[in-house]
Design a protein around this motif. Structure first.
Motif, PDB file in Angstrom:
ATOM      1  N   PHE A 183     -12.343  -1.830  -4.942  1.00 21.50           N
ATOM      2  CA  PHE A 183     -12.211  -3.011  -4.439  1.00 21.50           C
ATOM      3  C   PHE A 183     -10.874  -3.668  -3.903  1.00 21.50           C
ATOM      4  CE2 PHE A 183     -12.547  -8.178  -4.425  1.00 21.50           C
ATOM      5  CZ  PHE A 183     -13.206  -8.213  -3.825  1.00 21.50           C
ATOM      6  N   PHE A 184      -9.757  -3.330  -4.871  1.00 22.70           N
ATOM      7  CA  PHE A 184      -8.475  -3.713  -4.840  1.00 22.70           C
ATOM      8  C   PHE A 184      -7.781  -3.030  -3.278  1.00 22.70           C
ATOM      9  CE2 PHE A 184      -3.885  -2.578  -5.393  1.00 22.70           C
ATOM     10  CZ  PHE A 184      -3.539  -4.572  -4.982  1.00 22.70           C
ATOM     11  N   ASN A 185      -8.166  -1.578  -3.105  1.00 23.43           N
ATOM     12  CA  ASN A 185      -7.941  -0.851  -2.112  1.00 23.43           C
ATOM     13  C   ASN A 185      -8.269  -1.580  -0.544  1.00 23.43           C
ATOM     14  OD1 ASN A 185      -5.864   1.003  -3.459  1.00 23.43           O
ATOM     15  ND2 ASN A 185      -7.823   2.034  -3.894  1.00 23.43           N
TER      16      ASN A 185
ATOM     17  N   ASN B  25      -5.230  -6.282   4.471  1.00 26.38           N
ATOM     18  CA  ASN B  25      -3.206  -7.315   4.293  1.00 26.38           C
ATOM     19  C   ASN B  25      -2.725  -6.404   4.510  1.00 26.38           C
ATOM     20  OD1 ASN B  25      -4.041 -10.057   3.508  1.00 26.38           O
ATOM     21  ND2 ASN B  25      -5.619  -9.020   2.103  1.00 26.38           N
ATOM     22  N   GLY B  26      -2.621  -5.177   4.509  1.00 29.93           N
ATOM     23  CA  GLY B  26      -1.251  -4.192   5.072  1.00 29.93           C
ATOM     24  C   GLY B  26      -0.783  -4.062   4.148  1.00 29.93           C
ATOM     25  N   GLN B  27      -0.978  -3.763   2.532  1.00 32.92           N
ATOM     26  CA  GLN B  27      -0.770  -3.547   0.874  1.00 32.92           C
ATOM     27  C   GLN B  27      -0.452  -2.498   0.061  1.00 32.92           C
ATOM     28  OE1 GLN B  27       1.654  -5.948  -0.659  1.00 32.92           O
ATOM     29  NE2 GLN B  27       1.470  -7.363   2.135  1.00 32.92           N
ATOM     30  N   PRO B  28       0.512  -1.796  -0.278  1.00 36.00           N
ATOM     31  CA  PRO B  28      -0.199  -1.023  -0.488  1.00 36.00           C
ATOM     32  C   PRO B  28      -1.610  -0.484  -1.362  1.00 36.00           C
ATOM     33  CG  PRO B  28       1.868  -1.599  -1.494  1.00 36.00           C
ATOM     34  CD  PRO B  28       1.808  -2.770  -0.182  1.00 36.00           C
ATOM     35  N   GLN B  29      -1.228   0.788  -1.211  1.00 33.72           N
ATOM     36  CA  GLN B  29      -2.802   1.425  -2.248  1.00 33.72           C
ATOM     37  C   GLN B  29      -2.827   1.987  -2.836  1.00 33.72           C
ATOM     38  OE1 GLN B  29      -6.045   1.334   0.339  1.00 33.72           O
ATOM     39  NE2 GLN B  29      -4.618  -0.163   0.777  1.00 33.72           N
ATOM     40  N   LEU B  30      -3.578   2.383  -4.054  1.00 37.13           N
ATOM     41  CA  LEU B  30      -3.962   3.020  -5.670  1.00 37.13           C
ATOM     42  C   LEU B  30      -4.665   4.540  -5.801  1.00 37.13           C
ATOM     43  CD1 LEU B  30      -4.528  -0.288  -7.800  1.00 37.13           C
ATOM     44  CD2 LEU B  30      -2.638   1.104  -7.795  1.00 37.13           C
ATOM     45  N   ASP B  31      -4.186   5.213  -6.200  1.00 36.52           N
ATOM     46  CA  ASP B  31      -4.385   6.345  -6.093  1.00 36.52           C
ATOM     47  C   ASP B  31      -4.991   6.850  -7.214  1.00 36.52           C
ATOM     48  OD1 ASP B  31      -5.104   8.948  -5.144  1.00 36.52           O
ATOM     49  OD2 ASP B  31      -3.463  10.176  -6.281  1.00 36.52           O
TER      50      ASP B  31
ATOM     51  N   VAL C   1       0.742   3.609  -4.311  1.00 31.73           N
ATOM     52  CA  VAL C   1       1.021   4.847  -3.276  1.00 31.73           C
ATOM     53  C   VAL C   1       2.107   4.715  -2.003  1.00 31.73           C
ATOM     54  CG1 VAL C   1       0.404   6.800  -1.643  1.00 31.73           C
ATOM     55  CG2 VAL C   1      -1.052   6.505  -3.593  1.00 31.73           C
ATOM     56  N   PRO C   2       3.464   5.066  -2.207  1.00 32.92           N
ATOM     57  CA  PRO C   2       4.753   4.065  -1.152  1.00 32.92           C
ATOM     58  C   PRO C   2       4.407   5.660   0.540  1.00 32.92           C
ATOM     59  CG  PRO C   2       5.239   5.348  -2.508  1.00 32.92           C
ATOM     60  CD  PRO C   2       3.993   6.019  -2.685  1.00 32.92           C
ATOM     61  N   LYS C   3       4.708   5.078   1.961  1.00 31.82           N
ATOM     62  CA  LYS C   3       4.204   4.863   3.067  1.00 31.82           C
ATOM     63  C   LYS C   3       5.869   5.796   2.451  1.00 31.82           C
ATOM     64  CE  LYS C   3       3.272   0.110   4.539  1.00 31.82           C
ATOM     65  NZ  LYS C   3       3.498  -0.479   5.659  1.00 31.82           N
ATOM     66  N   ARG C   4       5.570   6.801   3.517  1.00 35.35           N
ATOM     67  CA  ARG C   4       6.791   8.060   3.600  1.00 35.35           C
ATOM     68  C   ARG C   4       7.718   7.555   3.623  1.00 35.35           C
ATOM     69  NH1 ARG C   4       3.692  11.677   7.662  1.00 35.35           N
ATOM     70  NH2 ARG C   4       1.864  12.641   6.865  1.00 35.35           N
ATOM     71  N   ASP C   5       8.233   6.326   4.533  1.00 31.56           N
ATOM     72  CA  ASP C   5       9.850   5.856   4.974  1.00 31.56           C
ATOM     73  C   ASP C   5      10.226   4.907   3.570  1.00 31.56           C
ATOM     74  OD1 ASP C   5       8.080   3.768   5.022  1.00 31.56           O
ATOM     75  OD2 ASP C   5       9.310   3.066   6.866  1.00 31.56           O
TER      76      ASP C   5
ATOM     77  N   ILE D 215       7.166  -5.803  -5.821  1.00 33.38           N
ATOM     78  CA  ILE D 215       7.191  -6.060  -7.183  1.00 33.38           C
ATOM     79  C   ILE D 215       6.243  -4.625  -7.471  1.00 33.38           C
ATOM     80  CG2 ILE D 215       5.773  -7.437  -6.717  1.00 33.38           C
ATOM     81  CD1 ILE D 215       6.722  -8.831  -8.682  1.00 33.38           C
ATOM     82  N   GLN D 216       5.033  -4.693  -6.824  1.00 32.90           N
ATOM     83  CA  GLN D 216       3.776  -4.405  -6.916  1.00 32.90           C
ATOM     84  C   GLN D 216       4.026  -2.304  -7.605  1.00 32.90           C
ATOM     85  OE1 GLN D 216       4.291  -5.354  -4.117  1.00 32.90           O
ATOM     86  NE2 GLN D 216       1.904  -5.455  -2.744  1.00 32.90           N
ATOM     87  N   PHE D 217       5.371  -2.055  -6.825  1.00 36.07           N
ATOM     88  CA  PHE D 217       5.901  -0.972  -8.242  1.00 36.07           C
ATOM     89  C   PHE D 217       6.274  -1.065  -9.971  1.00 36.07           C
ATOM     90  CE2 PHE D 217       5.869   0.521  -3.656  1.00 36.07           C
ATOM     91  CZ  PHE D 217       4.979   1.208  -3.595  1.00 36.07           C
ATOM     92  N   ASN D 218       5.658  -2.106 -10.673  1.00 36.98           N
ATOM     93  CA  ASN D 218       6.337  -2.565 -11.631  1.00 36.98           C
ATOM     94  C   ASN D 218       4.592  -1.366 -12.230  1.00 36.98           C
ATOM     95  OD1 ASN D 218       8.512  -3.716 -12.474  1.00 36.98           O
ATOM     96  ND2 ASN D 218       7.559  -4.762 -10.105  1.00 36.98           N
ATOM     97  N   PHE D 219       4.008  -1.444 -10.814  1.00 33.19           N
ATOM     98  CA  PHE D 219       2.318  -1.588 -11.639  1.00 33.19           C
ATOM     99  C   PHE D 219       1.953  -0.016 -11.817  1.00 33.19           C
ATOM    100  CE2 PHE D 219       2.964  -5.440 -10.884  1.00 33.19           C
ATOM    101  CZ  PHE D 219       2.861  -6.835 -12.392  1.00 33.19           C
TER     102      PHE D 219
END
Length: 598
Positions: A428-430, A436-442, A459-463, A472-476
Motif C-alpha cells: 500500500f505504501f509503494n 507522489n514520485g517518492q522512492p519505493q520499498l523493495d 530503492v534509490p534512483k540510478r543517479d 530523509i526516507q533513507f534513514n529507514f
C-alpha cells in the motif's frame, strides 16, 4: 533595580549598618522548647519543601569538576568580557563584608537548621522560613536587607504583632525575625499564623496532621547525607481548589497519553497527598515522588497495573549505541476494548475510525480482541544511533533507528497473520509513494538461526545511488522480525538483526522487587550527543535561517548545546507500584570528571 545599581547600593549597605539602631530587640523563644518548621505552619498548607544539607549542596555544585569545563567555554569567556561577573563579584564582596564571612558559608549558616518554603491554600500566602544555628548571622542578614532598602530611599515600614516587629521591605514582602527563625512572606495573615504557633504551640499545626505525618515519613524514608529536599503536597486540597483539572478527569483525549500515564491519572483522582525527596551528589541527582495507592483506585485502568496481581515491566532492551529504551506492563488489548471508559467522545470517535481501518487491514479480524489480544502485556521499545559509514545513499539528516518488541501468546497462529499484514502495508505504501514520485520499498526475506525477518529497503534512483545528501526516507528500512515467541517491528533492518541476535539481554536484573517496576525508561545522553554531532551542519544551517545568526554565531550556539549535553551520562525514570504506594523516581547521572571518564 538592575544589578549594577544593586551592586553600588550593596557596597554602601555595609557602611550604613552601624546606623541601624532603630531595629527593636526580638522576643525570646519559649523556654525549654524547640520546634520544627512544620510546627509553625497551619494545616491549610497546600505544599511545603524543606531544604537541608545546604552547605554540602553548595560545595557539590561549586566544587564540581564540570565547573572548570564551563569556565573554559567560549560562552563563559564572553560573559567575563562583558563585565557581568565583575558586577556579581562586587555584590558578593559587599554581602561578605556585611556578613563577615565568605558568602557560601554565610548562606549555609543562614539555613543550616533547615530552609522551608510553604504555600498556604487558605489565603495564597507564600512563606520562607530560615532556621539558623547563629542568631547573629540571621540578624546581620536582616539588617543588611533593611539597609539596602534605606539606601534606596525606601525605608521599610514596620508593624507590631504579639511582641514581634515585622518589616515590609517590598509591597508584597514582609520580614520578621523570631530569635533563631527568619520568616519572609507575601501575606500578613500567613505571618501572623506562624507567629501564633511559634508562641502558642497549638494543636492545629501542620505537623499534627495525620496526612502530613504519613507523607513526611514517606519523604524522609531512606534519607542519606545527600538528601537536599524533602517535600509534601496536599493533593486533596489541590483537587478541591480545582487546580490542574486535566489531571483528575475520568477520561483523556489522547490515546498515547493514556498508554503512558493512564494509571498515574487513576491514582491522582484519589490519593490524598504526595511526598517528594531530592538527593544530590557529584555524580547523580535523584528525585522521588511517592503517593499512597490502593487497588480499588485502579478501575477502569486495571490493564495498566496487572490483574489480579501487580505486574512488573520486562527488562529494558540492551543494544549497542543505545539512545533510549522503554519497557512497561500494558495490557493493550484490554485498554483498546475499554476505550469507551478511558477516552473522551472525541478520542473515541478517532479511535473508531482507526479501528475500522485496522480491521480492514487485518481481513476482518478485530484489532483489539484478535490482534492485540494475541500479544502478551510486555511492551518494549528501544532506539539507537545509526552508523552510516560506508552506506550509500546516505541521508542528509541522520535519525536514530527504533523498534518495538512484544511476545506472542501463540506464535504459530499469530506470526503468519502479522507477516501478511506487514507485506500488505508495504505494498500500500509503494502505491501511494509512486503516485507522489517518492522512492519505493523493495521487500526481502532473511532467516538467521531459525528466526525470520521480513525486510523493506528504499530503492534509490540510478543517479542517486551514491548521494550523500539523500532524502530523509533513507534513514529507514522497515523490518518485521520473528524469533521464538518474540515479534519485533523495527525502523531499520540493522536494529532488527541485533535484537534477534541478542534476545532478551537484560539491562537490569529480574530479581523480584518490593515494589514491582511497572514502567522504566532510560536515555543514554552520550548517544544523543553523537546524533547531534552527526547533524551539526544541519543544526547550524537551521539556526542561521530561523534566528538570523551569522555562521560563526550559529556554530557557537550549537557547540554550546553540544558541550552542555556532554556533561550528562544518563537520565532514567521508573514507576514502581505496590498495594500501598506508587513511586516515580527520576535519576540524572552527570560526568563527574573529564568527558572521557567512564
Amino acid at each position: 533595580m538592575n544589578f549594577a545599581t544593586f551592586s553600588r547600593v550593596a557596597i554602601w549597605a555595609s557602611i550604613a549598618l552601624c546606623f541601624l539602631n532603630h531595629v527593636p530587640a526580638m522576643a525570646q523563644p519559649p523556654r525549654g522548647e524547640d520546634c520544627e518548621a512544620t510546627d509553625l505552619l497551619p494545616q491549610s498548607i497546600l505544599g511545603c519543601m524543606e531544604v537541608s544539607n545546604l552547605d554540602a549542596a553548595l560545595k557539590t555544585i561549586f566544587d564540581h569538576p564540570i565547573r572548570s569545563r564551563i569556565e573554559a567555554t567560549p560562552a563563559y569567556e564572553a560573559i567575563v568580557k562583558a563585565g557581568a561577573l565583575k558586577q556579581l563579584q562586587v555584590g558578593i564582596q559587599a554581602f561578605e563584608a556585611n556578613m563577615e564571612q565568605p558568602w557560601q558559608q554565610a548562606i549555609a549558616t543562614l539555613g543550616d537548621r533547615g530552609i522551608t518554603v510553604a504555600l498556604d491554600s487558605s489565603n495564597g500566602g507564600v512563606g520562607v522560613l530560615l532556621h539558623s544555628s547563629s542568631v547573629e548571622t540571621l540578624e546581620r542578614f536582616y539588617n543588611f536587607v533593611l539597609a539596602v532598602q534605606l539606601l534606596q530611599g525606601k525605608a521599610a515600614t514596620q508593624g507590631e504583632y504579639r511582641e514581634f516587629t515585622a518589616h515590609s521591605v517590598k509591597e508584597n514582602l514582609k520580614m520578621v525575625r523570631m530569635h533563631d527563625w527568619l520568616l519572609l512572606t507575601n501575606k500578613s495573615e500567613f505571618g501572623k499564623a506562624v507567629i501564633d504557633r511559634y508562641l502558642d504551640r497549638g494543636e492545629d499545626s501542620l505537623s499534627k496532621s495525620e496526612g502530613f505525618q504519613q507523607a513526611w515519613k514517606m519523604a524522609k524514608a531512606n534519607a542519606t547525607d545527600s538528601r537536599l529536599v524533602s517535600g509534601y503536597v496536599n493533593v486533596e486540597h489541590i483537587r478541591q481548589a480545582g487546580i490542574a483539572k486535566e489531571f483528575y478527569r475520568e477520561r483523556v483525549e489522547n490515546l498515547l497519553f493514556e498508554v503512558l500515564i493512564g494509571g498515574v491519572l487513576a491514582n491522582l483522582k484519589n490519593t490524598p497527598f504526595a511526598s517528594l525527596a531530592l538527593d544530590l551528589r557529584s555524580d547523580v541527582a535523584s528525585l522521588q515522588v511517592a503517593v499512597p495507592h490502593k487497588r480499588e483506585w485502579e478501575s477502569p485502568r486495571e490493564y495498566y497495573f496487572g490483574s489480579p496481581q501487580l505486574a512488573a515491566a520486562p527488562n529494558i532492551l540492551d543494544v549497542g549505541d543505545r539512545l533510549f529504551a522503554l519497557s512497561a506492563h500494558r495490557d493493550l488489548s484490554q485498554m483498546w476494548l475499554r476505550a469507551g471508559d478511558l477516552l473522551t467522545d472525541k478520542g473515541n470517535d478517532e479511535l473508531a475510525v482507526a479501528d475500522t481501518q485496522l480491521t480492514t487491514f487485518f481481513a476482518g479480524r478485530d484489532f483489539g480482541e484478535d490482534i492485540l489480544g494475541a500479544l502478551q502485556s510486555d511492551l518494549q521499545i528501544v532506539g539507537k544511533t545509526q552508523n552510516f559509514e560506508g552506506v550509500l545513499p546516505q541521508p542528509a539528516i541522520k535519525l536514530p533507528s527504533f523498534a518495538m518488541q512484544f511476545k506472542m501468546k501463540d506464535a504459530a497462529d499469530t506470526q503468519p497473520e502479522l507477516r501478511r499484514v506487514f507485506q500488505s502495508l508495504i505494498g500500500f505504501f509503494n502505491i501511494t509513494s509512486a503516485m507522489n514520485g517518492q522512492p519505493q520499498l523493495d521487500l526481502g526475506m532473511e532467516t538467521p538461526a531459525g528466526a525470520q525477518l521480513v525486510t523493506a529497503t528504499f530503492v534509490p534512483k540510478r543517479d542517486q545511488r551514491e548521494n550523500r545528501e539523500a532524502a530523509i526516507q533513507f534513514n529507514f528500512s522497515p523490518t518485521l522480525a520473528f524469533a521464538g515467541d518474540r515479534v519485533i517491528l523495527s525502523s531499520s533492518t540493522e536494529l532488527a538483526r541485533e535484537l534477534v541476535a541478542t534476545g532478551d539481554k537484560a539491562a537490569r536484573k529480574e530479581a523480584a522487587q518490593p515494589m514491582p517496576t511497572n514502567t522504566i525508561a532510560k536515555l543514554d545522553v552520550a548517544s544523543l550527543g553523537k546524533i547531534l554531532q552527526a547533524n551539526r551542519t544541519q543544526l547550524v544551517t537551521n539556526n542561521m535561517l530561523e534566528k538570523g545568526h551569522s555562521e560563526e554565531a550559529a556554530a557557537a550556539e550549537i557547540d554550546l548545546v553540544l558541550e552542555i549535553v556532554s556533561y550528562f551520562r544518563t537520565a532514567q525514570l521508573s514507576l514502581d507500584v505496590s498495594d500501598t504506594a506508587l513511586k516515580v523516581v527520576t535519576t540524572i547521572e552527570v560526568i563527574s570528571g573529564n568527558a572521557n571518564d567512564d
